[in-house]
Design an enzyme around this catalytic site. Structure first.
Site, PDB file in Angstrom:
ATOM      1  N   GLY A 198       9.217  -4.035 -10.060  1.00  0.00           N
ATOM      2  CA  GLY A 198       8.963  -3.650  -8.952  1.00  0.00           C
ATOM      3  C   GLY A 198       8.875  -4.213  -7.446  1.00  0.00           C
ATOM      4  O   GLY A 198      10.385  -4.866  -8.110  1.00  0.00           O
ATOM      5  N   CYS A 250      -4.217  -0.315  -0.838  1.00  0.00           N
ATOM      6  CA  CYS A 250      -5.502  -0.051   0.186  1.00  0.00           C
ATOM      7  C   CYS A 250      -5.140   0.851   0.795  1.00  0.00           C
ATOM      8  O   CYS A 250      -5.972   1.133   2.050  1.00  0.00           O
ATOM      9  CB  CYS A 250      -5.364  -1.642   0.565  1.00  0.00           C
ATOM     10  SG  CYS A 250      -6.504  -2.426   0.028  1.00  0.00           S
ATOM     11  N   ASP A 277       4.707   1.771   3.617  1.00  0.00           N
ATOM     12  CA  ASP A 277       4.882   0.699   2.947  1.00  0.00           C
ATOM     13  C   ASP A 277       5.207  -0.139   3.944  1.00  0.00           C
ATOM     14  O   ASP A 277       4.607  -1.562   3.908  1.00  0.00           O
ATOM     15  CB  ASP A 277       5.739   0.352   1.481  1.00  0.00           C
ATOM     16  CG  ASP A 277       5.034  -1.170   1.368  1.00  0.00           C
ATOM     17  OD1 ASP A 277       3.640  -0.891   0.820  1.00  0.00           O
ATOM     18  OD2 ASP A 277       5.639  -2.109   0.476  1.00  0.00           O
ATOM     19  N   ASN A 375      -2.121  -0.496 -12.036  1.00  0.00           N
ATOM     20  CA  ASN A 375      -0.818  -0.696 -10.736  1.00  0.00           C
ATOM     21  C   ASN A 375       0.752   0.682 -11.089  1.00  0.00           C
ATOM     22  O   ASN A 375       1.835  -0.063 -11.038  1.00  0.00           O
ATOM     23  CB  ASN A 375      -0.622  -1.885 -11.210  1.00  0.00           C
ATOM     24  CG  ASN A 375       0.448  -2.409  -9.731  1.00  0.00           C
ATOM     25  OD1 ASN A 375       0.836  -1.761  -8.704  1.00  0.00           O
ATOM     26  ND2 ASN A 375       1.210  -3.366  -9.780  1.00  0.00           N
ATOM     27  N   ARG A 377       2.852   2.887 -10.930  1.00  0.00           N
ATOM     28  CA  ARG A 377       4.115   3.794  -9.594  1.00  0.00           C
ATOM     29  C   ARG A 377       4.923   5.543  -9.781  1.00  0.00           C
ATOM     30  O   ARG A 377       5.504   4.951 -11.300  1.00  0.00           O
ATOM     31  CB  ARG A 377       4.321   2.034  -9.333  1.00  0.00           C
ATOM     32  CG  ARG A 377       3.989   1.379  -9.023  1.00  0.00           C
ATOM     33  CD  ARG A 377       4.003   1.481  -7.388  1.00  0.00           C
ATOM     34  NE  ARG A 377       2.988  -0.014  -7.172  1.00  0.00           N
ATOM     35  CZ  ARG A 377       2.214  -0.674  -6.211  1.00  0.00           C
ATOM     36  NH1 ARG A 377       2.491   0.546  -5.322  1.00  0.00           N
ATOM     37  NH2 ARG A 377       1.281  -1.692  -6.099  1.00  0.00           N
ATOM     38  N   ASN A 505      -9.738  11.349   6.769  1.00  0.00           N
ATOM     39  CA  ASN A 505      -9.023  10.123   7.682  1.00  0.00           C
ATOM     40  C   ASN A 505      -8.768  10.386   9.103  1.00  0.00           C
ATOM     41  O   ASN A 505      -8.216   9.962  10.024  1.00  0.00           O
ATOM     42  CB  ASN A 505      -8.389   9.011   6.817  1.00  0.00           C
ATOM     43  CG  ASN A 505      -9.496   8.375   5.896  1.00  0.00           C
ATOM     44  OD1 ASN A 505     -10.528   8.176   6.271  1.00  0.00           O
ATOM     45  ND2 ASN A 505      -8.377   8.007   4.856  1.00  0.00           N
TER      46      ASN A 505
HETATM   47  P1  GTP Z   1       1.136  -0.129  -1.795  1.00  0.00           P
HETATM   48  O1  GTP Z   1       1.981   0.449  -2.681  1.00  0.00           O
HETATM   49  O2  GTP Z   1       0.774  -1.140  -2.938  1.00  0.00           O
HETATM   50  O3  GTP Z   1       1.007  -0.887  -1.250  1.00  0.00           O
HETATM   51  O4  GTP Z   1      -0.326   0.530  -2.293  1.00  0.00           O
HETATM   52  P2  GTP Z   1      -0.894   1.962  -0.640  1.00  0.00           P
HETATM   53  O5  GTP Z   1      -1.630   0.839   0.668  1.00  0.00           O
HETATM   54  O6  GTP Z   1       0.206   2.736  -0.167  1.00  0.00           O
HETATM   55  O7  GTP Z   1      -2.256   2.427  -1.708  1.00  0.00           O
HETATM   56  P3  GTP Z   1      -2.362   3.946  -1.619  1.00  0.00           P
HETATM   57  O8  GTP Z   1      -2.671   5.019  -0.366  1.00  0.00           O
HETATM   58  O9  GTP Z   1      -1.391   4.035  -3.101  1.00  0.00           O
HETATM   59  O10 GTP Z   1      -3.948   3.757  -2.717  1.00  0.00           O
HETATM   60  C1  GTP Z   1      -4.452   3.275  -3.078  1.00  0.00           C
HETATM   61  C2  GTP Z   1      -5.324   2.523  -3.960  1.00  0.00           C
HETATM   62  O11 GTP Z   1      -6.726   3.666  -3.334  1.00  0.00           O
HETATM   63  C3  GTP Z   1      -5.234   4.834  -4.760  1.00  0.00           C
HETATM   64  O12 GTP Z   1      -6.117   4.522  -6.266  1.00  0.00           O
HETATM   65  C4  GTP Z   1      -5.795   5.447  -3.943  1.00  0.00           C
HETATM   66  O13 GTP Z   1      -6.118   6.380  -4.371  1.00  0.00           O
HETATM   67  C5  GTP Z   1      -7.469   4.696  -2.995  1.00  0.00           C
HETATM   68  N1  GTP Z   1      -7.763   5.060  -1.708  1.00  0.00           N
HETATM   69  C6  GTP Z   1      -6.579   5.645  -0.980  1.00  0.00           C
HETATM   70  N2  GTP Z   1      -6.815   5.980   0.250  1.00  0.00           N
HETATM   71  C7  GTP Z   1      -8.850   6.090  -0.011  1.00  0.00           C
HETATM   72  C8  GTP Z   1      -9.539   6.441   0.830  1.00  0.00           C
HETATM   73  O14 GTP Z   1      -9.582   6.719   2.453  1.00  0.00           O
HETATM   74  N3  GTP Z   1     -10.397   6.264   0.371  1.00  0.00           N
HETATM   75  C9  GTP Z   1     -10.728   5.680  -1.254  1.00  0.00           C
HETATM   76  N4  GTP Z   1     -12.003   5.614  -1.712  1.00  0.00           N
HETATM   77  N5  GTP Z   1      -9.663   5.520  -1.834  1.00  0.00           N
HETATM   78  C10 GTP Z   1      -8.487   5.644  -1.018  1.00  0.00           C
HETATM   79  C1  SPV Z   2       2.679  -3.147  -2.922  1.00  0.00           C
HETATM   80  O1  SPV Z   2       2.412  -4.478  -3.865  1.00  0.00           O
HETATM   81  O2  SPV Z   2       2.589  -3.808  -2.105  1.00  0.00           O
HETATM   82  C2  SPV Z   2       3.436  -2.744  -3.017  1.00  0.00           C
HETATM   83  C3  SPV Z   2       4.572  -2.470  -4.224  1.00  0.00           C
HETATM   84  O3  SPV Z   2       4.005  -1.423  -2.137  1.00  0.00           O
HETATM   85  S1  SPV Z   2       5.270  -3.865  -4.676  1.00  0.00           S
HETATM   86  O4  SPV Z   2       6.551  -3.418  -4.534  1.00  0.00           O
HETATM   87  O5  SPV Z   2       5.738  -4.164  -6.295  1.00  0.00           O
HETATM   88  O6  SPV Z   2       5.072  -4.842  -3.951  1.00  0.00           O
HETATM   89 MN    MN Z   3       3.036  -2.218  -0.104  1.00  0.00          MN
END
Ligand code: GTP
Ligand code: SPV
Ligand code: MN
Length: 595
Positions: A198, A250, A277, A375, A377, A505
Site C-alpha cells: 500500500g 479514523c 483521503d 489493516n 484494504r 455524523n
Molecule cells: P485511512 O484510509 O487509513 O486514511 O483511513 P480513514 O480515515 O479513511 O478511516 P475509515 O473511514 O476507513 O475508518 C477506519 C475505521 O474507523 C473503520 O474500522 C471504521 O469502521 C471506523 N469508523 C469510521 N467512522 C466511524 C464513526 O463515526 N464512529 C466509529 N465508532 N467508528 C468509525
Molecule cells: C493511511 O494510512 O492513511 C492510508 C493507507 O490511507 S496507506 O496508503 O497505506 O497510507
Molecule cells: Mn489515509
C-alpha cells in the site's frame, strides 16, 4: 513512448542500475492490464475471485512482515537537516541515494521493469501533477491503475516538461531490515525498497500526493492535505463542500460516503463524495479555496465496512476491486473481513493464507486470530461509488466552506466545536491528537499529537508547515473556510462509544454547515464555539440529551492537562513555531483559568 529528454535520461539510469530482463510501458489500455492480471494469477501473486459474485475482483496477500506503512523507516532527505524538521526521520540525500542504490542495484534481474506514467488529478487539470513510477510488481501496476490516471494521455500532457515526480519502487527481498521509504523533495524523487504494501509502494499516494506535494505546495502557494472532500446537499438542492483531516483509520472514507439517517434522507439531505483521503487545495480566481481529489480510487480499510456502516464503500468493492490481506471464503471464492456481517466463513483461509477457525477469534489479539488483517484494504475505482460527485472528474475543484479536524479521543475533545477564527483553527489543527491505529506498524491505541493528521506525511519542517497555513489564511481573508474539530470516538468508562457515528455524523455536519451560513447558535467556551445541545438534532436516535451534553462538555481539569501537553508538543518546533500559535496557547491557558 516519449521524447521527453528528462524522462529518457532517468529511465536509462534506472535501467542501468536495476538491470531488468524486460521493460514494459504501461499504456493505460484494458487489454494490457488484462494480460498482467492473467500473469499475476498464473504466478500466484493474485487470486481471481468468484466472477459471478465479484466480477473483475482479485485477492492479494502481502508478507506478514509487510502489512502497513512503516513510519520509522520513512525519511525526508533534504540537503539541510533542519528543513526536514523534528517530526521526520532525516538522512543526507547523497548518503541515502548511495545506500538505496546499493540495495536496489541489479534487483530487477529476472524481472520486468514496469514504467507507469500517471497523473494525480484529472489529466490536464490545472491542479493536477504528473509522476512516473517504475516498479517490479504487477500488484503495484494494477493498484496504481485504479488509484491514479495512468497511460499515454499523461505523457502527452507532460510533453517535454521536467515538472514530474520520479518514483523508484523495488521489491527486492521484502526484507524489513532493509526497508526504506525515502523522499527527496528538492529533487522531486521518491525511492521505496523492500516493501510491497500500500502506502509504502503506491508512490502516487502518500509519498507524492502528500510528502512531496506538501513541499511543492509550500513553495508554490497551495496546500496538499490528508483530507476527504464531500459535498453536503440540502433539501433545496444546494451543495456545500467540506474537507476533513482525520489520521489514518479514523473515519475519512466513512464520512466521505455517509448516508444521512432516514429522517434527514427523507427531507432531501445527501452526501456526494469527491475524495476520501487526500485534498489538493488552491485559491481560485474568486479568492475562495478550491479542492481536488488527486486520486482516482479508494484504498480503504476493509474491517468494519458493511452495508450499514458504509453502504457506498461496500458497493464500490463489488467489481474490479483488488482486496489485500482479507479472509478468503473457500466455499464460494469470495472475501470476508471482521465487521462485514455476523456470518464468518466456516471453510476459510485467513489473511496469511492459513486455514482459519473463526471460533478462535480474540479481540485482544486481532493480528494473530482474525480472518482479515486489521489493516486489510480494498482498492476500488472511484467511479464504482454510487455517491461519487459530478465534480470528481472536473479539474477546477470544489469551493470549500468548512475544514474539519478530528481524531480518536476516548476523553477530552468534544463531539464538535468551531474555532474562533482561522488562526485559532490552525492552532486547533496543530494541537490535535489521536489514538494510533493499525494503519502504521507499531503500537495501537496510544494517544499522540498528529497535527492536521499530517504527522507521517508532511514533507518539510512542521513549524514551516504551520506558518504556511497561517499565510494561506491571510491570503484567503474573509473568504477562508471556517475551521471545526470533531471527535466521534468519546467512550464511557467501559470503553463503549457514546456517539453512534457513521451516518449519524450527518447530524453534526448539518450544524457545521449551518454555522458557516450563520444559521446555527453556539456557546462560547475556552476552546471555541460548542453547539447548544438542542441544536444537534437527535430525531429517531436512542440517545438522551444528558449523554449528548456529556460529549459536548469542555472540562476545565482535563483541558488544563491538555494545554500542558500542547505546550510540551510545541517545544519540539523551537523557533520555527509561529508566534501566533504561541499566543493561541497562552489564550487557551488564560481562558481555562477564567473557567
Ligand atoms: P485511512 O484510509 O487509513 O486514511 O483511513 P480513514 O480515515 O479513511 O478511516 P475509515 O473511514 O476507513 O475508518 C477506519 C475505521 O474507523 C473503520 O474500522 C471504521 O469502521 C471506523 N469508523 C469510521 N467512522 C466511524 C464513526 O463515526 N464512529 C466509529 N465508532 N467508528 C468509525
Ligand atoms: C493511511 O494510512 O492513511 C492510508 C493507507 O490511507 S496507506 O496508503 O497505506 O497510507
Ligand atoms: Mn489515509
Amino acid at each position: 513512448m516519449t521524447e521527453n529528454k528528462t524522462v529518457i535520461k532517468w529511465l536509462d539510469e534506472m535501467k542501468a542500475l536495476l538491470n531488468p530482463d524486460k521493460v514494459m510501458w504501461i499504456d493505460g489500455s484494458e487489454s494490457q492490464l488484462d494480460e498482467l492480471r492473467k500473469e499475476a494469477v498464473a504466478t500466484g501473486e493474485m487470486l481471481k475471485l468468484n466472477e459471478e459474485k465479484l466480477p473483475g475482483c482479485y485477492l492479494h496477500r502481502t508478507k506478514p512482515n509487510d502489512v502497513a506503512r512503516v513510519e520509522d523507516r520513512t525519511f525526508i532527505c533534504t540537503s539541510d537537516k533542519d528543513n526536514a524538521g523534528p517530526t521526520n526521520n532525516w538522512c543526507d540525500p547523497k548518503e541515502m541515494y548511495e545506500k538505496l542504490y546499493n540495495i536496489a542495484r541489479g534487483s530487477y534481474k529476472g524481472r520486468t521493469m514496469y514504467i507507469i506514467p500517471y497523473s494525480m488529478g484529472p489529466v490536464g487539470s490545472p491542479l493536477a501533477k504528473i509522476g512516473i513510477e517504475i516498479t517490479d510488481s504487477i500488484y503495484v501496476v494494477l493498484n496504481m491503475s485504479i488509484m491514479t490516471r495512468v497511460g499515454n494521455e499523461v505523457l502527452k500532457v507532460l510533453g517535454d516538461s521536467n515538472d514530474w515526480v520520479r518514483g523508484l519502487h523495488a521489491k527486492c527481498d521484502v526484507d524489513p531490515e532493509n526497508r526504506y521509504i525515502c523522499h527527496f523533495p528538492e529533487d522531486n524523487t521518491i525511492i521505496s525498497v523492500n516493501s510491497a504494501y500500500g502506502g509504502n509502494v503506491l508512490l502516487g499516494k502518500k509519498c507524492f500526493a502528500l510528502r512531496i506535494a506538501s513541499y511543492q505546495g509550500w513553495k508554490e502557494g497551495w496546500m496538499a492535505e490528508h483530507m476527504l472532500i464531500l459535498g453536503l446537499q440540502n433539501p433545496k438542492g444546494e451543495i456545500k463542500y467540506v474537507a476533513a483531516a482525520f489520521p489514518s483509520a479514523c473515519g475519512k472514507t466513512n464520512l466521505a460516503m455517509l448516508i444521512p439517517p432516514e429522517y434527514l434522507h427523507k427531507k432531501g439531505y445527501k452526501v456526494w463524495t469527491v475524495g476520501d483521503d487526500i485534498a489538493w487545495m488552491k485559491i481560485g480566481p474568486d479568492g475562495r479555496l478550491y479542492a481536488i481529489n488527486p486520486e482516482n480510487g479508494f484504498f480503504g480499510v476493509a474491517p468494519g465496512t458493511n452495508a450499514h456502516s458504509n453502504f457506498n464503500a461496500l458497493e464500490s468493492t463489488k467489481k474490479n476491486t483488488i482486496f489485500t490481506n482479507v479472509c478468503l471464503n473457500l466455499d464460494d471464492n469470495t472475501v470476508w473481513w471482521e465487521g462485514l456481517d455476523n456470518n464468518p466463513p466456516k471453510n476459510a483461509l485467513n489473511w496469511k493464507g492459513e486455514p482459519w477457525d473463526y471460533t478462535k477469534y480474540d479481540k485482544a489479539n486481532k493480528v494473530a486470530t482474525s480472518g482479515a488483517h486489521p489493516n486489510s484494504r480494498f482498492t476500488a475505482p472511484a467511479k464504482n461509488c454510487p455517491c461519487i460527485s459530478d465534480e470528481f472528474d472536473k479539474g477546477q475543484g470544489v469551493p470549500i466552506s468548512a475544514i474539519i479536524f478530528g481524531g480518536r479521543r476516548a476523553k477530552c475533545t468534544p463531539l464538535v466545536y468551531q474555532s474562533k477564527d482561522w488562526v485559532n483553527g490552525v492552532f486547533v489543527g496543530s494541537a490535535m491528537a489521536s489514538e494510533t491505529t493499525a494503519a502504521a506498524a507499531g503500537a495501537v491505541g496510544v494517544v499522540r499529537r498528529d497535527p492536521m493528521a499530517m504527522l507521517p506525511f508532511c514533507g518539510y519542517h512542521m513549524g514551516d508547515y504551520f506558518a504556511h497555513w497561517l499565510e494561506m489564511g491571510e491570503k484567503l481573508g474573509d473568504k477562508a473556510p471556517k475551521i471545526f474539530n470533531v471527535n466521534w470516538f468519546r467512550t464511557d468508562d467501559d470503553g463503549n462509544f457514546l456517539w453512534p457515528g457513521y451516518g449519524d455524523n450527518a447530524r453534526v455536519l448539518n450544524w457545521i454547515v449551518d454555522r458557516c451560513e450563520g444559521k446555527a447558535d453556539a456557546v462560547e467556551t475556552a476552546i471555541g464555539y460548542v453547539p447548544k445541545p438542542e441544536d444537534i438534532d437527535l430525531t429517531d436516535l436512542d440517545m438522551d440529551i444528558d449523554t449528548l451534553k456529556s460529549i459536548l462538555e469542555v472540562d476545565k481539569d482535563v483541558w488544563t492537562k491538555e494545554a500542558a501537553e500542547i505546550e510540551e508538543h510545541y517545544k519540539k518546533f523551537g523557533d520555527r513555531l509561529p508566534k501566533e500559535l504561541k499566543e493561541q496557547l497562552e489564550n487557551l491557558k488564560s481562558n481555562l483559568n477564567k473557567m
